[in-house]
Scaffold this motif. Sequence first.
Motif, PDB file in Angstrom:
ATOM      1  N   ILE A 204       2.881   5.841  -0.784  1.00 53.27           N
ATOM      2  CA  ILE A 204       3.818   4.822  -1.274  1.00 53.27           C
ATOM      3  C   ILE A 204       3.859   3.634  -0.325  1.00 53.27           C
ATOM      4  O   ILE A 204       3.800   2.479  -0.753  1.00 53.27           O
ATOM      5  CB  ILE A 204       5.215   5.431  -1.501  1.00 53.27           C
ATOM      6  N   SER A 205       3.946   3.899   0.962  1.00 55.01           N
ATOM      7  CA  SER A 205       3.977   2.781   1.908  1.00 55.01           C
ATOM      8  C   SER A 205       2.641   2.039   1.912  1.00 55.01           C
ATOM      9  O   SER A 205       2.599   0.832   2.176  1.00 55.01           O
ATOM     10  CB  SER A 205       4.324   3.266   3.317  1.00 55.01           C
ATOM     11  N   GLY A 206       1.562   2.729   1.577  1.00 52.69           N
ATOM     12  CA  GLY A 206       0.254   2.080   1.497  1.00 52.69           C
ATOM     13  C   GLY A 206       0.191   1.066   0.379  1.00 52.69           C
ATOM     14  O   GLY A 206      -0.452   0.021   0.505  1.00 52.69           O
ATOM     15  N   VAL A 207       0.859   1.359  -0.740  1.00 52.70           N
ATOM     16  CA  VAL A 207       0.905   0.401  -1.843  1.00 52.70           C
ATOM     17  C   VAL A 207       1.666  -0.843  -1.398  1.00 52.70           C
ATOM     18  O   VAL A 207       1.251  -1.970  -1.668  1.00 52.70           O
ATOM     19  CB  VAL A 207       1.549   1.010  -3.108  1.00 52.70           C
ATOM     20  N   ARG A 208       2.772  -0.625  -0.704  1.00 49.41           N
ATOM     21  CA  ARG A 208       3.580  -1.768  -0.242  1.00 49.41           C
ATOM     22  C   ARG A 208       2.782  -2.701   0.664  1.00 49.41           C
ATOM     23  O   ARG A 208       2.989  -3.903   0.645  1.00 49.41           O
ATOM     24  CB  ARG A 208       4.798  -1.258   0.525  1.00 49.41           C
ATOM     25  N   THR A 209       1.899  -2.131   1.456  1.00 48.83           N
ATOM     26  CA  THR A 209       1.178  -2.953   2.431  1.00 48.83           C
ATOM     27  C   THR A 209      -0.265  -3.254   2.023  1.00 48.83           C
ATOM     28  O   THR A 209      -0.962  -3.959   2.742  1.00 48.83           O
ATOM     29  CB  THR A 209       1.162  -2.254   3.811  1.00 48.83           C
ATOM     30  N   ALA A 210      -0.702  -2.745   0.876  1.00 52.25           N
ATOM     31  CA  ALA A 210      -2.099  -2.897   0.459  1.00 52.25           C
ATOM     32  C   ALA A 210      -2.440  -4.335   0.104  1.00 52.25           C
ATOM     33  O   ALA A 210      -3.582  -4.759   0.262  1.00 52.25           O
ATOM     34  CB  ALA A 210      -2.403  -1.992  -0.737  1.00 52.25           C
ATOM     35  N   TYR A 211      -1.482  -5.062  -0.388  1.00 50.73           N
ATOM     36  CA  TYR A 211      -1.753  -6.434  -0.800  1.00 50.73           C
ATOM     37  C   TYR A 211      -0.754  -7.366  -0.133  1.00 50.73           C
ATOM     38  O   TYR A 211       0.301  -6.953   0.332  1.00 50.73           O
ATOM     39  CB  TYR A 211      -1.696  -6.576  -2.318  1.00 50.73           C
ATOM     40  N   GLY A 212      -1.117  -8.615  -0.093  1.00 44.81           N
ATOM     41  CA  GLY A 212      -0.253  -9.622   0.513  1.00 44.81           C
ATOM     42  C   GLY A 212      -0.368 -10.933  -0.240  1.00 44.81           C
ATOM     43  O   GLY A 212      -0.813 -10.978  -1.397  1.00 44.81           O
ATOM     44  N   ASP A 213       0.003 -11.992   0.435  1.00 51.20           N
ATOM     45  CA  ASP A 213       0.001 -13.315  -0.190  1.00 51.20           C
ATOM     46  C   ASP A 213      -1.383 -13.724  -0.686  1.00 51.20           C
ATOM     47  O   ASP A 213      -1.502 -14.362  -1.729  1.00 51.20           O
ATOM     48  CB  ASP A 213       0.528 -14.364   0.790  1.00 51.20           C
ATOM     49  N   THR A 214      -2.417 -13.330   0.036  1.00 49.66           N
ATOM     50  CA  THR A 214      -3.779 -13.690  -0.383  1.00 49.66           C
ATOM     51  C   THR A 214      -4.095 -13.089  -1.746  1.00 49.66           C
ATOM     52  O   THR A 214      -4.578 -13.792  -2.644  1.00 49.66           O
ATOM     53  CB  THR A 214      -4.802 -13.211   0.660  1.00 49.66           C
TER      54      THR A 214
END
Length: 138
Positions: free
Chosen positions: A103-113
Amino acid sequence: MHPIEELAALRNPMPEPDTVTPEDCYADACDQVLEQRKNDALGLEAAGEELKTDPLLLALDDLKAKKEAVDAQIRQLLAWGREFHGSRPYGLEELARRAGYGISGVRTAYGDTEIRQVAAQIGRQPNRPRRESTKGGR
């Protein structure tokens, strides 16, 4: 079998019996794989000679590039599911399970780019404003 032919065989595995539908197309599927192997071996050999690089290393470079492209697509799909989908984003648990992340991986998998890439591809902005991230936009 020549080493380059072995590499081509590993990169283009034969279908298992009973995995081709309809079953009477199994021989055709095997013929297609043999043709793919032949073309792959010729390509590996030519690229190896032209670049003066070992064909195994070329094959690994190729797979690494494909893996990186798939990882980028997964990040974009996660961004779309969380930031662009309808009035409610997809749940973290479902996305995590399907993408092979925590779950935390989904939160951090993507960003503004990734959000900018998705917006450019689909021609619209996210459904909800993004909270300020400490990531600095991947």
